[in-house]
Design an enzyme around this catalytic site. Structure first.
Site, PDB file in Angstrom:
ATOM      1  N   GLY A 158     -10.126   0.712   0.983  1.00  0.00           N
ATOM      2  CA  GLY A 158     -10.611   1.540   2.082  1.00  0.00           C
ATOM      3  C   GLY A 158     -11.930   2.201   1.722  1.00  0.00           C
ATOM      4  N   GLY A 159     -11.859   3.435   1.246  1.00  0.00           N
ATOM      5  CA  GLY A 159     -13.047   4.244   0.980  1.00  0.00           C
ATOM      6  C   GLY A 159     -14.105   3.547   0.138  1.00  0.00           C
ATOM      7  N   GLU A 179       0.842  -1.193   0.000  1.00  0.00           N
ATOM      8  CA  GLU A 179       0.000   0.000   0.000  1.00  0.00           C
ATOM      9  C   GLU A 179       0.879   1.244   0.000  1.00  0.00           C
ATOM     10  OE1 GLU A 179      -4.170  -0.771   1.597  1.00  0.00           O
ATOM     11  OE2 GLU A 179      -2.904  -0.450   3.341  1.00  0.00           O
ATOM     12  N   SER A 187      -6.515   3.605  -3.024  1.00  0.00           N
ATOM     13  CA  SER A 187      -7.515   4.174  -3.938  1.00  0.00           C
ATOM     14  C   SER A 187      -7.988   3.194  -5.012  1.00  0.00           C
ATOM     15  CB  SER A 187      -6.991   5.475  -4.560  1.00  0.00           C
ATOM     16  OG  SER A 187      -6.776   6.443  -3.547  1.00  0.00           O
TER      17      SER A 187
HETATM   18  C1  PEP Z   1      -6.670   1.319   3.030  1.00  0.00           C
HETATM   19  O1  PEP Z   1      -7.344   1.728   3.967  1.00  0.00           O
HETATM   20  O2  PEP Z   1      -5.899   0.386   3.204  1.00  0.00           O
HETATM   21  C2  PEP Z   1      -6.813   1.952   1.729  1.00  0.00           C
HETATM   22  C3  PEP Z   1      -6.114   1.484   0.732  1.00  0.00           C
HETATM   23  O3  PEP Z   1      -7.690   3.026   1.630  1.00  0.00           O
HETATM   24  P1  PEP Z   1      -8.248   3.667   0.245  1.00  0.00           P
HETATM   25  O4  PEP Z   1      -8.749   2.538  -0.594  1.00  0.00           O
HETATM   26  O5  PEP Z   1      -9.341   4.600   0.678  1.00  0.00           O
HETATM   27  O6  PEP Z   1      -7.098   4.355  -0.422  1.00  0.00           O
END
Ligand code: PEP
Length: 252
Positions: free
Chosen positions: A235-236, A168, A214
């Site tokens: 995440g989102g 990530e 994302s």
């Molecule tokens: C996460 O919380 O691990 C993440 C990748 O968040 P997002 O998808 O919102 O970037």
């Protein structure tokens, strides 16, 4: 080498219990009949038991967003591996960038969490990733190597399906800025080669490496089509039932 894709939703500090149960039910519905992939959701601790109950029998895995290394004791604010297992969790996210960067968790602490989870029989999802400054300074591989080697220090792998790594990039988390499919593949291939050095090639090619940062319904297919991308940590977009349903139904 066959690696079962894993689509994981990290709900972070969102949802009341009733909101969580409703969302969990929609995830279970969206996952129905998909035998070639695994789906996991990680609600906040307060909703874990209710969510685990809501998805029981659906095949959807439930995970803690963190886990302590110890089984019990004076660890205010922490949750033990056995407590997660007790309510039906099978996995735990460990070393998420928000734990590292907001709460100051160190690689040594994260390593203890991985060991504790594994010893108890939970699948650790070890998160690693570079910041924007580190990428711009061309330190991405050095950062990933340090986080992976320290996070996995002393960890043996009897069953490669029982350990998951999530790449990530910190600059892509919650920013709407996804790594390109080429950037993701390059980092994942680097991580897999490193896993082959730490363990052995045969083990490395069976360990799943998720991409997170994302991920959404528009970019998931291209990411999942990369040779070393074995899933997504979302995440989102995991908080929106329809969007997450489409992510679960990614096409390779
Ligand atoms: C996460 O919380 O691990 C993440 C990748 O968040 P997002 O998808 O919102 O970037």
């Amino acid at each position: 080498m066959q690696r079962t894709p894993l689509i994981a939703g990290n709900w972070k500090m969102h949802t009341t219990t009733s909101e969580a149960v409703a969302l969990a039910k929609s995830v279970a519905e969206a996952s129905r009949g998909l035998a070639d992939r695994q789906v996991m959701i990680a609600p906040p601790f307060t909703a874990l038991a209710a969510v685990a109950e809501a998805v029981k029998g659906s095949g959807v895995h439930v995970a803690g967003q963190n886990v302590c290394w110890a089984e019990k004791g004076a660890f205010t604010g922490e949750i033990a591996p056995g407590m997660l297992l007790d309510i039906g969790c099978t996995m735990a996210i460990i070393g998420h960038s928000e734990r590292r960067h907001i709460f100051g968790e160190t690689d040594a602490m994260i390593n203890k969490r991985v060991a504790g989870a594994q010893a108890a029989g939970l699948i650790p999802i070890l998160c690693i990733g570079e910041t924007l400054a580190e990428r711009e300074a061309e330190r991405t591989f050095a950062v990933l190597e340090a986080q992976l080697r320290q996070g996995l220090a002393g960890i043996t792998v009897a069953d490669p399906a029982q350990l998951v790594i999530a790449y990530e990039p910190v600059w892509a988390i919650g920013t709407g800025k996804t790594a390109s499919k080429e950037q993701a593949q390059e980092a994942h291939a680097f991580v897999r080669n490193l896993l082959a050095e730490i363990y052995e090639k045969n083990i490395a090619c069976q360990i799943r490496i998720l991409y997170g940062g994302s991920v959404n319904s528009d970019n998931v297919d291209a990411l999942m089509q990369q040779a070393d991308v074995d899933g997504a940590l979302v995440g989102g977009a995991a908080l929106k039932a329809d969007t997450f349903a489409r992510i679960i139904r990614f096409q390779k």
